[in-house]
Motif scaffolding. Structure first.
Motif, PDB file in Angstrom:
ATOM      1  N   ILE A  47       0.924  -1.266   0.015  1.00  0.00           N
ATOM      2  CA  ILE A  47      -0.019   0.040   0.069  1.00  0.00           C
ATOM      3  C   ILE A  47       0.955   1.217   0.081  1.00  0.00           C
ATOM      4  N   SER A  48       0.768   2.026  -0.929  1.00  0.00           N
ATOM      5  CA  SER A  48       1.404   3.337  -1.108  1.00  0.00           C
ATOM      6  C   SER A  48       1.272   4.328   0.077  1.00  0.00           C
ATOM      7  N   GLN A  49       2.592   4.953   0.209  1.00  0.00           N
ATOM      8  CA  GLN A  49       2.338   5.888   1.348  1.00  0.00           C
ATOM      9  C   GLN A  49       2.033   7.268   0.764  1.00  0.00           C
ATOM     10  N   LYS A  50       0.795   7.869   1.280  1.00  0.00           N
ATOM     11  CA  LYS A  50       0.306   9.267   0.771  1.00  0.00           C
ATOM     12  C   LYS A  50       0.616  10.391   1.789  1.00  0.00           C
ATOM     13  N   TRP A  51       0.695  10.082   2.915  1.00  0.00           N
ATOM     14  CA  TRP A  51       1.205  11.525   3.789  1.00  0.00           C
ATOM     15  C   TRP A  51       2.611  11.116   4.541  1.00  0.00           C
ATOM     16  N   PHE A  52       3.455  11.792   4.511  1.00  0.00           N
ATOM     17  CA  PHE A  52       4.794  11.774   5.143  1.00  0.00           C
ATOM     18  C   PHE A  52       4.843  12.432   6.570  1.00  0.00           C
ATOM     19  N   GLY A  53       4.928  11.557   7.435  1.00  0.00           N
ATOM     20  CA  GLY A  53       5.055  12.458   8.705  1.00  0.00           C
ATOM     21  C   GLY A  53       5.113  11.189   9.924  1.00  0.00           C
ATOM     22  N   ASP A  54       5.308  11.694  11.206  1.00  0.00           N
ATOM     23  CA  ASP A  54       5.451  10.775  12.187  1.00  0.00           C
ATOM     24  C   ASP A  54       4.417  10.036  12.349  1.00  0.00           C
ATOM     25  N   ARG A  55       4.597   8.563  12.479  1.00  0.00           N
ATOM     26  CA  ARG A  55       3.201   7.608  12.624  1.00  0.00           C
ATOM     27  C   ARG A  55       2.529   7.968  13.934  1.00  0.00           C
ATOM     28  N   THR A  56       3.018   8.388  14.965  1.00  0.00           N
ATOM     29  CA  THR A  56       2.219   8.680  16.313  1.00  0.00           C
ATOM     30  C   THR A  56       1.359   9.787  15.838  1.00  0.00           C
ATOM     31  N   PHE A  57       1.484  10.884  15.120  1.00  0.00           N
ATOM     32  CA  PHE A  57       0.679  11.878  14.679  1.00  0.00           C
ATOM     33  C   PHE A  57      -0.623  11.223  13.995  1.00  0.00           C
ATOM     34  N   VAL A  58      -0.487  10.103  13.334  1.00  0.00           N
ATOM     35  CA  VAL A  58      -1.725   9.568  12.589  1.00  0.00           C
ATOM     36  C   VAL A  58      -2.371   8.772  13.783  1.00  0.00           C
ATOM     37  N   GLU A  59      -1.586   7.967  14.461  1.00  0.00           N
ATOM     38  CA  GLU A  59      -2.307   7.193  15.240  1.00  0.00           C
ATOM     39  C   GLU A  59      -3.150   7.990  16.331  1.00  0.00           C
ATOM     40  N   ARG A  60      -2.535   9.181  16.575  1.00  0.00           N
ATOM     41  CA  ARG A  60      -3.288   9.935  17.653  1.00  0.00           C
ATOM     42  C   ARG A  60      -4.480  10.542  17.037  1.00  0.00           C
ATOM     43  N   ALA A  61      -4.470  10.979  15.611  1.00  0.00           N
ATOM     44  CA  ALA A  61      -5.728  11.511  14.875  1.00  0.00           C
ATOM     45  C   ALA A  61      -6.781  10.453  14.990  1.00  0.00           C
ATOM     46  N   VAL A  62      -6.155   9.124  14.379  1.00  0.00           N
ATOM     47  CA  VAL A  62      -7.298   8.018  14.579  1.00  0.00           C
ATOM     48  C   VAL A  62      -8.058   7.763  15.769  1.00  0.00           C
ATOM     49  N   VAL A  63      -7.180   7.896  16.899  1.00  0.00           N
ATOM     50  CA  VAL A  63      -7.771   7.544  18.283  1.00  0.00           C
ATOM     51  C   VAL A  63      -8.846   8.247  18.441  1.00  0.00           C
ATOM     52  N   THR A  64      -8.496   9.734  18.064  1.00  0.00           N
ATOM     53  CA  THR A  64      -9.334  10.894  18.398  1.00  0.00           C
ATOM     54  C   THR A  64     -10.479  10.750  17.798  1.00  0.00           C
ATOM     55  N   LEU A  65     -10.698  10.250  16.544  1.00  0.00           N
ATOM     56  CA  LEU A  65     -11.902  10.291  15.722  1.00  0.00           C
ATOM     57  C   LEU A  65     -12.685   9.053  16.232  1.00  0.00           C
ATOM     58  N   ALA A  66     -11.957   8.163  16.986  1.00  0.00           N
ATOM     59  CA  ALA A  66     -12.613   6.773  17.321  1.00  0.00           C
ATOM     60  C   ALA A  66     -13.336   7.322  18.665  1.00  0.00           C
ATOM     61  N   SER A  67     -13.003   8.471  19.171  1.00  0.00           N
ATOM     62  CA  SER A  67     -13.727   8.839  20.608  1.00  0.00           C
ATOM     63  C   SER A  67     -14.816   9.726  20.115  1.00  0.00           C
ATOM     64  N   ASP A  68     -15.316  10.595  21.237  1.00  0.00           N
ATOM     65  CA  ASP A  68     -16.300  11.648  20.972  1.00  0.00           C
ATOM     66  C   ASP A  68     -15.949  12.859  20.791  1.00  0.00           C
ATOM     67  N   ARG A  69     -14.675  13.229  20.627  1.00  0.00           N
ATOM     68  CA  ARG A  69     -14.028  14.444  20.700  1.00  0.00           C
ATOM     69  C   ARG A  69     -13.848  15.072  19.133  1.00  0.00           C
ATOM     70  N   GLY A  70     -13.783  16.179  19.161  1.00  0.00           N
ATOM     71  CA  GLY A  70     -13.065  16.668  17.702  1.00  0.00           C
ATOM     72  C   GLY A  70     -11.570  16.562  17.618  1.00  0.00           C
ATOM     73  N   LEU A  71     -11.183  16.669  16.288  1.00  0.00           N
ATOM     74  CA  LEU A  71      -9.896  16.466  16.243  1.00  0.00           C
ATOM     75  C   LEU A  71      -9.485  18.012  15.319  1.00  0.00           C
ATOM     76  N   LEU A  72      -8.420  18.462  16.059  1.00  0.00           N
ATOM     77  CA  LEU A  72      -7.919  19.734  15.354  1.00  0.00           C
ATOM     78  C   LEU A  72      -6.435  19.611  15.152  1.00  0.00           C
ATOM     79  N   LEU A  73      -6.275  19.739  13.688  1.00  0.00           N
ATOM     80  CA  LEU A  73      -4.941  19.572  13.001  1.00  0.00           C
ATOM     81  C   LEU A  73      -4.309  20.901  12.976  1.00  0.00           C
ATOM     82  N   ILE A  74      -3.105  21.227  13.667  1.00  0.00           N
ATOM     83  CA  ILE A  74      -2.612  22.683  13.659  1.00  0.00           C
ATOM     84  C   ILE A  74      -1.300  22.690  13.197  1.00  0.00           C
TER      85      ILE A  74
END
Length: 373
Positions: free
Chosen positions: A57-84
């Motif tokens: 599977i090709s890489q589409k966003w280049f950055g630290d995996r911890t940012f992506v994992e935290r974003a995904v966990v947030t979206l699985a909760s009832d909180r909004g996600l703010l990328l700043i």
């Protein structure tokens, strides 16, 4: 289908890949998610041996995996996600990829501006239908956020801090209560969010003080700060990835010479260092010198060479594109670029000798600066 769109959204561009991931995904999925969190991560960051997939599977966003994992966990909760983060750090692209992987629709977007109103995040009315038949659910025009609530999907809010405080505050009840009231109706006057509803907002860290978020709204978001890409290799991969999309869109058969990509990357590195060392804003370019701006410079040079040159990418054209893209203030930015060209590019060209890309880059930049002066 994609050839009929100037820019296909992620769920269309990678439809086959998403369908395949869904077919082999046996991981636990929150709510009505299309993919499990692990597969969402694989879709965004590319597959790894530990994922146990039968295809790459090709890489589409280049950055630290911890940012992506935290974003995904947030979206699985009832909180909004703010990328700043700073401009050009890939916040919107990450939001689009996450939305495509989670619900298969990244187009439920509100663009924050000074003209954004509460109607843009709640609802408005079809005036002709209201005049003809009165106010009803059929005459109501749901906002992208309300549509996401009704579908249990992801709604996106771009440039949240550019919208006024009253518009931002309208999000508070949506994020906390998870419903929107329609007081104009006597019946069927509440839209409740279905499981899976989430909000991804983006904010430019350089917009501090434009319309600061209230404490109440901040509490309803998890913040994920996206840093500027500082790794040379990662930045080169991002530039190549985005440029490949442009070449495919225009059906241009061209390989970007590694030497010219190095010239571009090194120039931006040197300009960033000069900006960091400057003592005042007058001594800094107005440009954020982001990775996105590098991509823009390279795309401009490629298209110029394709349409007005010999269909090859040349160092002189690249230099002209860089000067034209970064010289936004006259005469301040031109003076900064002129100093850079004589103090940094010229010595590099002298060290390289005749026939190298820095020599042609030097002459192309001088000509562009002179033409704009």
């Amino acid at each position: 289908m994609t050839d009929q769109m100037l820019r296909a959204p992620a769920e269309v561009q990678y439809a086959e890949e998403l369908a395949w991931l869904e077919s082999v995904d046996d991981g636990p999925k929150p709510f009505t998610w299309r993919l499990s969190p692990k597969m969402v991560r694989a879709f965004v960051l590319g597959s790894e041996p530990g994922d146990g997939l039968d295809r790459e599977i090709s890489q589409k966003w280049f950055g630290d995996r911890t940012f992506v994992e935290r974003a995904v966990v947030t979206l699985a909760s009832d909180r909004g996600l703010l990328l700043i983060g700073d401009p050009g750090t890939g916040k919107s692209w990450l939001a689009e990829l996450l939305s495509a992987a989670i619900c298969g629709d990244s187009t439920l977007v509100v663009q924050g501006t000074a003209g954004t109103t509460e109607d843009h995040i709640k609802y408005s009315w079809n005036v002709s239908m209201v005049i003809a038949k009165g106010q009803s659910r059929e005459a109501l025009i749901p906002s992208p956020i309300m549509t996401a609530m009704e579908r249990g999907a992801v709604g996106r809010f771009e440039e949240l801090t550019r919208s006024t405080s009253d518009v931002q505050d309208a999000l508070i009840s949506i994020l906390s209560e998870k419903y929107v009231s329609i007081p104009e109706l006597n019946e069927d006057n509440t839209v409740f969010a279905k499981p899976g509803f989430a909000v991804i907002a983006t904010a430019n860290s350089r917009d501090k003080g434009v319309n600061d978020l209230s404490s109440a709204l901040k509490r309803r978001f998890n913040f994920v700060k996206i840093p500027v890409v500082s790794n040379r290799r990662s930045e080169a991969e991002i530039v190549r990835f985005r440029t490949t999309e442009l070449l495919r869109r225009h059906d241009i058969a061209l390989e970007v010479p590694p030497s010219l990509l190095d010239v571009l990357l090194q120039s931006f590195t040197d300009l960033r260092a000069a900006s960091a060392a400057a003592s005042s804003d007058d001594e800094r370019l107005e440009s954020a010198l982001s990775t996105a701006e590098q991509i823009g410079v390279l795309e401009d040079a490629i298209l110029h060479g394709h349409f007005f040159g010999d269909s090859t990418l040349r160092a002189g054209t690249l230099a002209g594109s860089l000067v034209g893209s970064l010289a936004r203030r006259t005469p301040e930015d031109l003076a900064i670029l002129n100093k850079f060209w004589h103090g940094v590019v010229e010595p590099r060209g002298a060290d390289e000798g005749e026939g190298g890309p820095w020599q042609e880059f030097l002459e192309g930049g001088k000509q562009a600066i002179e033409a704009l002066s």
